[in-house]
Enzyme design. Structure first.
Site, PDB file in Angstrom:
ATOM      1  N   TYR A   1       0.840  -1.201   0.000  1.00  0.00           N
ATOM      2  CA  TYR A   1       0.000   0.000   0.000  1.00  0.00           C
ATOM      3  C   TYR A   1       0.878   1.255   0.000  1.00  0.00           C
ATOM      4  CZ  TYR A   1      -3.503   3.386   1.524  1.00  0.00           C
ATOM      5  OH  TYR A   1      -4.316   4.481   1.605  1.00  0.00           O
ATOM      6  N   ASP A   2       1.890   1.246   0.886  1.00  0.00           N
ATOM      7  CA  ASP A   2       2.779   2.401   0.963  1.00  0.00           C
ATOM      8  C   ASP A   2       3.496   2.622  -0.356  1.00  0.00           C
ATOM      9  OD1 ASP A   2       1.962   2.715   3.486  1.00  0.00           O
ATOM     10  OD2 ASP A   2       3.730   1.834   4.433  1.00  0.00           O
TER      11      ASP A   2
ATOM     12  N   SER B   1      -5.690   9.793  10.095  1.00  0.00           N
ATOM     13  CA  SER B   1      -4.700   8.729   9.922  1.00  0.00           C
ATOM     14  C   SER B   1      -3.327   9.325  10.242  1.00  0.00           C
ATOM     15  CB  SER B   1      -4.763   8.151   8.526  1.00  0.00           C
ATOM     16  OG  SER B   1      -4.724   9.178   7.595  1.00  0.00           O
TER      17      SER B   1
ATOM     18  N   ASP C   1       5.153   5.116  21.232  1.00  0.00           N
ATOM     19  CA  ASP C   1       4.509   3.887  21.704  1.00  0.00           C
ATOM     20  C   ASP C   1       4.264   2.945  20.533  1.00  0.00           C
ATOM     21  OD1 ASP C   1       2.416   5.182  20.526  1.00  0.00           O
ATOM     22  OD2 ASP C   1       1.068   5.131  22.254  1.00  0.00           O
TER      23      ASP C   1
ATOM     24  N   LYS D   1       2.318   0.799  17.545  1.00  0.00           N
ATOM     25  CA  LYS D   1       1.203   0.990  16.619  1.00  0.00           C
ATOM     26  C   LYS D   1       0.414  -0.317  16.581  1.00  0.00           C
ATOM     27  CE  LYS D   1      -0.013   2.834  12.152  1.00  0.00           C
ATOM     28  NZ  LYS D   1      -0.993   1.836  11.820  1.00  0.00           N
TER      29      LYS D   1
ATOM     30  N   CYS E   1       0.681 -39.798  -9.828  1.00  0.00           N
ATOM     31  CA  CYS E   1      -0.157 -38.660  -9.429  1.00  0.00           C
ATOM     32  C   CYS E   1      -0.937 -39.032  -8.156  1.00  0.00           C
ATOM     33  CB  CYS E   1      -1.118 -38.309 -10.559  1.00  0.00           C
ATOM     34  SG  CYS E   1      -2.367 -37.119 -10.050  1.00  0.00           S
TER      35      CYS E   1
ATOM     36  N   CYS F   1      -7.762 -36.282 -14.920  1.00  0.00           N
ATOM     37  CA  CYS F   1      -7.296 -36.257 -13.535  1.00  0.00           C
ATOM     38  C   CYS F   1      -8.258 -35.342 -12.786  1.00  0.00           C
ATOM     39  CB  CYS F   1      -5.879 -35.700 -13.472  1.00  0.00           C
ATOM     40  SG  CYS F   1      -5.322 -35.373 -11.798  1.00  0.00           S
TER      41      CYS F   1
HETATM   42  S1  IVH Z   1      -2.023   8.185  17.481  1.00  0.00           S
HETATM   43  C1  IVH Z   1      -4.067  10.148  14.044  1.00  0.00           C
HETATM   44  N1  IVH Z   1      -1.113   5.979  18.433  1.00  0.00           N
HETATM   45  O1  IVH Z   1      -3.115   3.920  13.494  1.00  0.00           O
HETATM   46  C2  IVH Z   1      -4.314  10.503  15.412  1.00  0.00           C
HETATM   47  N2  IVH Z   1      -2.546   5.840  16.577  1.00  0.00           N
HETATM   48  O2  IVH Z   1      -2.627   4.181  10.672  1.00  0.00           O
HETATM   49  C3  IVH Z   1      -3.322  10.023  16.365  1.00  0.00           C
HETATM   50  N3  IVH Z   1      -2.994   3.542  15.818  1.00  0.00           N
HETATM   51  O3  IVH Z   1      -5.947   5.820  12.816  1.00  0.00           O
HETATM   52  C4  IVH Z   1      -3.256   8.585  16.383  1.00  0.00           C
HETATM   53  N4  IVH Z   1      -1.784   2.527  17.333  1.00  0.00           N
HETATM   54  O4  IVH Z   1      -6.111   4.144  14.711  1.00  0.00           O
HETATM   55  C5  IVH Z   1      -1.884   6.528  17.490  1.00  0.00           C
HETATM   56  N5  IVH Z   1      -0.227   4.104  19.411  1.00  0.00           N
HETATM   57  C6  IVH Z   1      -0.988   4.638  18.500  1.00  0.00           C
HETATM   58  C7  IVH Z   1      -1.690   3.859  17.554  1.00  0.00           C
HETATM   59  C8  IVH Z   1      -2.452   4.506  16.590  1.00  0.00           C
HETATM   60  C9  IVH Z   1      -2.577   2.362  16.303  1.00  0.00           C
HETATM   61  C10 IVH Z   1      -3.860   3.677  14.647  1.00  0.00           C
HETATM   62  C11 IVH Z   1      -4.876   4.770  14.692  1.00  0.00           C
HETATM   63  C12 IVH Z   1      -4.736   5.512  13.383  1.00  0.00           C
HETATM   64  C13 IVH Z   1      -3.972   4.541  12.581  1.00  0.00           C
HETATM   65  C14 IVH Z   1      -3.191   5.157  11.474  1.00  0.00           C
END
Ligand code: IVH
Length: 673
Positions: free
Chosen positions: A35-36, A81, A113, A115, A408, A432
């Site tokens: 995607y990226d 996002s 932190d 993701k 086979c 087959c």
């Molecule tokens: S901070 C955008 N912290 O990742 C507003 N988001 O790909 C600040 N996500 O829509 C978001 N872990 O749902 C934040 N530790 C984390 C996260 C996190 C997962 C999600 C979040 C966001 C998406 C973007």
């Protein structure tokens, strides 16, 4: 429309489609990495061609329907996002930009932190009591899933501690633990129910389930990562203080976070988490780096759909150790035998892996793999599972050598070994049962003897009823054949029978392709058709003749001969020959490849201007059908420029490069000779 714009819109539409799948249907069919990559190519397109805004605002014409069962709620603040990258250099650039914007070279303080790979949710509390819970939706409007959210035990319905703002909006991620996901899939497997492909999809499905009891049973988890206060006297200066407060009020927050002041520190955290993420009992796909100071966050602000004060540094797929618990040999459509390793189920980057293709004998030898071995598995390009290596140090004496069958596994025909055993296939084709159904679908596909109206589902039903066994049966279908097929009435039956009649006219290249001969694809089928000109010539072909055809090597020639040698195949071809009207490409028409057309073969052509006698399309077709190539720009590699009326600049360029120029008339004369 210019070609680059077409390409650009194609990428854009693709991204829109994946966004729709991800955000609206909570499903994803490509990896983050892919995607990226798409987003990156879109960006470079924009830069390279400075695409106008009007094109960029090419509207979300795609599917924007609302299939929702849950009522909609507009978010208090949009759910955004994140900017992201997968290399530390991406983050370096990001920091540079922020520092430039702030006009400061001072260190920035970051809150980092994990993701979480779940789905975003917004929880709104009034005077400390949960008012409603909303999914992300399109970022502005989401679905009210309060009833289901109340079944998630870690989400507080009443906040602990008194000192809460009048309105509190908490954002976080709902996810499923890996072990719960594996357990649920195991239960589903035993009950013969469908498997979920990853914890994220299951969490999404469970959160939007019509029955909250099911949501409860799924044991979903929640982690909070940000919050907003409304009508509050609280005004905290840093993000980390907010997080501590959330914890105090009873929200689970990420256990692994850190404050960093330099890129080096951020990278250290990233590496540490990356190296240990397989051990976590939930899925993450990176780390999130946020500017800690609330004042700076405010100053830096937002752009489009993302805050500029946060950045997600994503991980690539990792490898996981598991055990090979079985080896099976599967037979594909063309009869090719593929060894498949069944492993103790594991999750990699959010996807459940049960089996891994081993490709061929050589690959197994290279890996030195035995049944019972411990292996390291990764997802190539973040998608296809592959064995990285065998952990020989963990090998037990009980492991067994992988022995390839000589017959086979499905129809027991003797297998053919070619390319020093790296390719093994079953030559029984339509006889087959592993190949039969797939071969019928291939035969009637668009590139083969296409029968419009007779889709995959219907063919499958007819196959199951034993009405379709081999391609000849397509032409034996009659009103009776459809009598007991659900949803096929008399009108549809008539239509299908009509289209079967029409499909009897077929070109030789398509006919050869439709036979599904091992190693014979579209291009080779076309070359065979061009070379032999008629089915009879093709059927009589000797090894020597076949090798004269472009693209036909030793293996393809042998595969064709073997296919044609089989009595059963001969019977099918003969029957089809009696039923169908097989012509070589546009035989008897103007497009047929004649000697006079040979000059076109392998030459590069550019067209310029308006064509009056033939259309541009027709000239393209003639060139293509005779092995020429169509190009769009003049360069040294071009052999001919064909000009029509009001030709453009290409003429001058071609003259300069001394390229042969033909008028439309000259071109036609040359091919009519
Ligand atoms: S901070 C955008 N912290 O990742 C507003 N988001 O790909 C600040 N996500 O829509 C978001 N872990 O749902 C934040 N530790 C984390 C996260 C996190 C997962 C999600 C979040 C966001 C998406 C973007």
């Amino acid at each position: 429309m210019k070609l680059f714009l077409k390409k650009f819109l194609k990428i854009k539409l693709k991204i829109q489609y994946y966004d729709y799948l991800y955000y609206t249907l909570n499903s994803s069919i490509i990896s983050d990495y892919q995607y990226d990559k798409l987003c990156f190519s879109l960006k470079s397109f924009k830069k390279k061609y400075k695409i106008k805004k009007s094109y960029l605002e090419y509207k979300n014409s795609l599917i924007k329907k609302n299939f929702s069962y849950f009522p909609e709620i507009t978010h208090k603040t949009p759910m955004l996002s994140l900017f992201s990258g997968s290399q530390i250099e991406d983050f370096e650039q990001y920091e540079k930009k922020i520092k430039k914007f702030l006009n400061s070279s001072q260190n920035l303080e970051y809150f980092c932190d994990l993701k979480f790979d779940g789905l975003a949710i917004s929880l709104v509390y009034e005077k400390g009591i949960l008012l409603y819970a909303v999914t992300r939706g399109d970022g502005l409007v989401g679905e009210n899933v309060t009833v289901n959210v109340m079944t998630i035990s870690t989400i507080p319905i009443v906040l602990l501690n008194k000192n809460v703002p009048k309105f509190l909006e908490v954002r976080g991620e709902v996810y499923m633990k890996k072990k719960d996901f594996l357990l649920l899939n195991k239960q589903n497997y035993l009950k013969d129910k469908k498997n979920f492909s990853n914890p994220r999809n299951i969490a999404a499905g469970s959160l939007r389930h019509r029955d909250p009891e099911i949501t409860r049973q799924r044991n979903l988890q929640f982690v909070a990562y940000s919050c907003n206060f409304f009508e509050s006297i609280l005004n905290l200066e840093n993000h980390d203080k907010n997080m501590f407060l959330l914890k105090k009020w009873g929200f689970p927050i990420c256990k692994y976070f850190t404050i960093c002041n330099t890129i080096k520190e951020v990278y250290k955290f990233y590496e540490k988490i990356n190296n240990n993420r397989a051990k976590l009992n939930y899925e993450i796909d990176g780390i999130v780096i946020k500017i800690n100071s609330k004042a700076l966050q405010k100053k830096i602000g937002f752009v489009n759909k993302a805050p500029k004060w946060a950045f997600a540094l994503k991980f690539f797929s990792y490898s996981v150790i598991t055990k090979v618990i079985g080896i099976k040999f599967s037979i594909g459509r063309t009869g090719i035998l593929t060894p498949v390793a069944f492993v103790k189920p594991i999750i990699i980057s959010g996807v459940l892996i049960r089996k891994v293709s081993l490709y061929n004998k050589k690959k197994i030898e290279q890996l030195n793999l035995c049944l019972g071995d411990y292996v390291k598995i990764y997802r190539a390009g973040d998608v296809i599972p592959k064995i990285e290596k065998v952990l020989l140090e963990k090998r037990l004496i009980t492991v067994q050598k992988i022995i390839f069958p000589n017959f086979c596994p499905v129809c027991k025909t003797k297998l053919i070994f070619i390319k020093k055993d790296s390719l093994i296939y079953c030559p029984a084709s339509f006889f087959c049962s592993a190949q039969n159904e797939k071969r019928l679908l291939h035969f009637s596909s668009k590139q083969g003897v296409y029968i419009p109206g007779l889709g995959i589902t219907l063919i499958k039903k007819l196959f199951l009823k034993g009405i379709l066994k081999n391609p000849v049966d397509f032409f034996k279908l009659n009103k009776k054949s459809f009598l007991n097929i659900s949803r096929i009435g008399s009108i549809l039956t008539k239509k299908i029978l009509n289209s079967i009649q029409k499909s009897k006219k077929v070109t030789l290249n398509k006919f050869i392709y439709s036979l599904g001969i091992f190693l014979v694809g579209k291009v080779v089928s076309q070359n065979l058709s061009d070379f032999f000109g008629s089915l009879n010539n093709f059927l009589k072909a000797k090894y020597k003749n076949l090798r004269q055809v472009e693209g036909v090597g030793k293996n393809i020639a042998n595969s064709i001969l073997l296919f044609l040698k089989l009595k059963e195949n001969q019977k099918i071809i003969l029957d089809l020959q009696n039923i169908l009207f097989i012509s070589s490409f546009f035989a008897n028409s103007f497009y047929v490849k004649k000697f006079s057309m040979m000059w076109i073969y392998d030459k590069n052509f550019v067209l310029s201007g308006k064509f009056l006698i033939f259309s541009k399309k027709k000239i393209f077709k003639i060139i293509k059908n005779n092995g020429g190539n169509i190009k769009y720009d003049i360069s040294k590699k071009i052999n001919f420029l064909i000009i029509g009326e009001k030709y453009g600049n290409k003429f001058k360029k071609a003259k300069l490069l001394k390229i042969k120029i033909l008028s439309e008339k000259q071109f036609i004369q040359k091919i009519k000779k």
